[in-house]
Design an enzyme around this catalytic site. Structure first.
Site, short mmCIF file in Angstrom:
data_model
loop_
_atom_site.label_atom_id
_atom_site.label_comp_id
_atom_site.label_asym_id
_atom_site.label_seq_id
_atom_site.Cartn_x
_atom_site.Cartn_y
_atom_site.Cartn_z
N ASP A 157 0.86 -1.19 0.00
CA ASP A 157 0.00 0.00 0.00
C ASP A 157 0.90 1.24 0.00
O ASP A 157 2.12 1.13 -0.12
CB ASP A 157 -0.96 -0.02 1.19
CG ASP A 157 -0.26 0.11 2.53
OD1 ASP A 157 0.97 0.36 2.57
OD2 ASP A 157 -0.95 -0.02 3.57
N ALA A 158 0.32 2.40 0.16
CA ALA A 158 1.10 3.65 0.10
C ALA A 158 2.17 3.74 1.19
O ALA A 158 3.14 4.46 1.04
CB ALA A 158 0.16 4.85 0.18
#
Length: 146
Positions: free
Chosen positions: A23-24
């Protein structure tokens, strides 16, 4: 890196965590473990000579995932290396159940340490490659997997 386990040991496949797997924040959560399990299962079948294209061309059928159960324990992080295992749990005439686990590897090693990240069971059904209707797994394929 070649990981050929001894006979009767689970197949092992190393996977390096890249940016697109996270994810980020650079963390791998539940959903991407399914992707890692799929990679390991695909490589396990290829190592036995049963890639999907070979199965379609030579036996007229293929495996499809019909059910998955994944238990998430812990995230992996960007640049980690995982060792994902695949092992036949049960084999029937028309389906297989594969047990899979993802472990964190320590730097420079090709064996897992004690940190289990995710585990699951995946059921594979056999279908005709043309009609996509369920069928029986060919005997030579079933024997090679056991």
């Amino acid at each position: 890196m070649s990981l050929i386990p001894p006979l009767n040991a689970p197949f092992q496949h190393p996977i390096r965590i890249y940016w697109e797997d996270t994810d980020a924040g650079g963390i791998v959560f539940y959903a991407n473990y399914l992707k890692f399990f799929e990679r390991a299962r695909t490589e396990w079948l290829r190592a036995l000579g049963f890639g999907q294209q070979v199965l379609r061309d030579e036996s007229g059928g293929m495996f499809v995932v019909s059910e998955t159960t994944v238990k998430y324990h812990s995230p992996a992080r960007l640049d980690d290396t995982l060792l994902v295992t695949a092992e036949l749990q049960t084999g029937g005439k028309a389906s297989l159940t594969i047990a899979q686990r993802a472990y964190l590897c320590t730097a420079g090693q090709t064996t897992s340490n004690d940190r289990l990240l995710a585990e699951g069971t995946i059921r594979l059904g056999w279908v005709d490659a043309t009609t996509l209707k369920p069928g029986r797994i060919p005997a030579p394929v079933l024997e090679a997997l056991k």
